[in-house]
Design a protein around this motif. Sequence first.
Motif, PDB file in Angstrom:
ATOM      1  N   UNK A  98       0.824  -1.204   0.000  1.00 56.17           N
ATOM      2  CA  UNK A  98       0.000   0.000   0.000  1.00 56.17           C
ATOM      3  C   UNK A  98       0.864   1.262   0.000  1.00 56.17           C
ATOM      4  N   UNK A  99       1.932   1.262   0.790  1.00 57.27           N
ATOM      5  CA  UNK A  99       2.841   2.417   0.822  1.00 57.27           C
ATOM      6  C   UNK A  99       3.492   2.608  -0.546  1.00 57.27           C
ATOM      7  N   UNK A 100       3.910   1.501  -1.166  1.00 54.47           N
ATOM      8  CA  UNK A 100       4.506   1.586  -2.499  1.00 54.47           C
ATOM      9  C   UNK A 100       3.507   2.136  -3.511  1.00 54.47           C
ATOM     10  N   UNK A 101       2.275   1.621  -3.468  1.00 53.44           N
ATOM     11  CA  UNK A 101       1.250   2.082  -4.395  1.00 53.44           C
ATOM     12  C   UNK A 101       0.907   3.546  -4.202  1.00 53.44           C
ATOM     13  N   UNK A 102       0.821   3.992  -2.948  1.00 54.15           N
ATOM     14  CA  UNK A 102       0.545   5.395  -2.686  1.00 54.15           C
ATOM     15  C   UNK A 102       1.650   6.299  -3.211  1.00 54.15           C
ATOM     16  N   UNK A 103       2.890   5.864  -3.050  1.00 54.12           N
ATOM     17  CA  UNK A 103       4.020   6.629  -3.581  1.00 54.12           C
ATOM     18  C   UNK A 103       3.948   6.748  -5.094  1.00 54.12           C
ATOM     19  N   UNK A 104       3.589   5.640  -5.755  1.00 57.16           N
ATOM     20  CA  UNK A 104       3.466   5.658  -7.209  1.00 57.16           C
ATOM     21  C   UNK A 104       2.355   6.596  -7.661  1.00 57.16           C
ATOM     22  N   UNK A 105       1.228   6.594  -6.949  1.00 62.34           N
ATOM     23  CA  UNK A 105       0.103   7.449  -7.328  1.00 62.34           C
ATOM     24  C   UNK A 105       0.487   8.914  -7.314  1.00 62.34           C
TER      25      UNK A 105
ATOM     26  N   UNK B 152       3.651   9.174 -10.390  1.00 63.00           N
ATOM     27  CA  UNK B 152       3.582   8.708 -11.771  1.00 63.00           C
ATOM     28  C   UNK B 152       2.400   9.351 -12.500  1.00 63.00           C
ATOM     29  N   UNK B 153       2.444   9.398 -13.843  1.00 66.59           N
ATOM     30  CA  UNK B 153       1.291   9.875 -14.611  1.00 66.59           C
ATOM     31  C   UNK B 153       0.043   9.053 -14.296  1.00 66.59           C
ATOM     32  N   UNK B 154      -1.106   9.687 -14.423  1.00 71.17           N
ATOM     33  CA  UNK B 154      -2.353   9.072 -13.982  1.00 71.17           C
ATOM     34  C   UNK B 154      -2.708   7.804 -14.752  1.00 71.17           C
ATOM     35  N   UNK B 155      -2.305   7.719 -16.024  1.00 65.01           N
ATOM     36  CA  UNK B 155      -2.778   6.610 -16.861  1.00 65.01           C
ATOM     37  C   UNK B 155      -1.814   5.431 -16.915  1.00 65.01           C
ATOM     38  N   UNK B 156      -0.752   5.417 -16.084  1.00 66.14           N
ATOM     39  CA  UNK B 156       0.245   4.354 -16.161  1.00 66.14           C
ATOM     40  C   UNK B 156      -0.362   2.996 -15.816  1.00 66.14           C
ATOM     41  N   UNK B 157      -1.027   2.906 -14.674  1.00 64.81           N
ATOM     42  CA  UNK B 157      -1.594   1.622 -14.252  1.00 64.81           C
ATOM     43  C   UNK B 157      -2.935   1.337 -14.908  1.00 64.81           C
ATOM     44  N   UNK B 158      -3.671   2.396 -15.244  1.00 67.48           N
ATOM     45  CA  UNK B 158      -5.017   2.186 -15.756  1.00 67.48           C
ATOM     46  C   UNK B 158      -5.013   1.399 -17.065  1.00 67.48           C
ATOM     47  N   UNK B 159      -3.899   1.420 -17.805  1.00 70.37           N
ATOM     48  CA  UNK B 159      -3.840   0.677 -19.056  1.00 70.37           C
ATOM     49  C   UNK B 159      -3.773  -0.830 -18.841  1.00 70.37           C
ATOM     50  N   UNK B 160      -3.252  -1.254 -17.683  1.00 68.90           N
ATOM     51  CA  UNK B 160      -3.118  -2.696 -17.437  1.00 68.90           C
ATOM     52  C   UNK B 160      -4.159  -3.223 -16.459  1.00 68.90           C
ATOM     53  N   UNK B 161      -4.914  -2.334 -15.822  1.00 69.41           N
ATOM     54  CA  UNK B 161      -5.899  -2.764 -14.835  1.00 69.41           C
ATOM     55  C   UNK B 161      -6.921  -3.734 -15.417  1.00 69.41           C
TER      56      UNK B 161
END
Length: 253
Positions: free
Chosen positions: A85-92, A95-104
């Motif tokens: 969760x800490x790692x994910x929050x740091x990424x949010x 990082x650009x908003x659409x980085x993870x949304x493409x693979x979700x």
Amino acid sequence: MTWWEALAILVAGMGAGGINAVVGSGTLFTFPVLLALGYPPVTATISNSIGLAPGSLTGAIGYRRELKGQRTRLLRFGGMSLLGAVTGGTLLLNLPEDVFETVVPVLIALACVLIVAQPKINAWMRRRRPARPNGGPLLPFGVYGAGVYGGYFAAAQGIVLISLMGASLDEELQRINALKNVLAFIVNATAAAFYIVFADPAWPVVGLIAGGSVIGGYIGARFGRRLKPLALRILIVVVGLTAAAQLVADAVT
């Protein structure tokens, strides 16, 4: 915020709390509502994560009977969920908003496949080696990855967790769902604390989602515990595929 906007957020929070307790992906109730009301995507994600944390706790408490005998798993996987969760929050926040949304959508679709194939996977694994009560050495890393995903975006993290643990643990689906609720609470609460310190949430939105998710989480837990394994598996897959389709449609438009 008008009264009807507040009501829409509250109702979305109730729906998210309920579906999170039973399956996961409650974010897909609240996130589109916040975007439709004009909140920026990052603000919506941050406010949503903070608001859903109390509802995750309610859902976990509702499944307390199914948690008996799983203390070792909670300790083993809980720390990995927190770090994720800490790692994910740091990424949010970086990082650009659409980085993870493409693979979700791909992650959700794969999770649904694992859930459908879970009984056969478990039978195959039992034939190859004795059952491992805690899922073997690789499962904690999968839980960490789910925590990263949940801390970043949160949508359908419950489905991802159930698919990972269902394919690795020789355990009843309802007990896996109970474990999922606790891990999801750890991720949501950790991400919430992280965002409160380092980000700027919309506090009226947080309050409305929190209130709705507490009510929804309590109701969802009472309903979900009564579902038969097959019915629960079907519900998880239907919600997961719907979530993936919605995310693909949002990306296209």
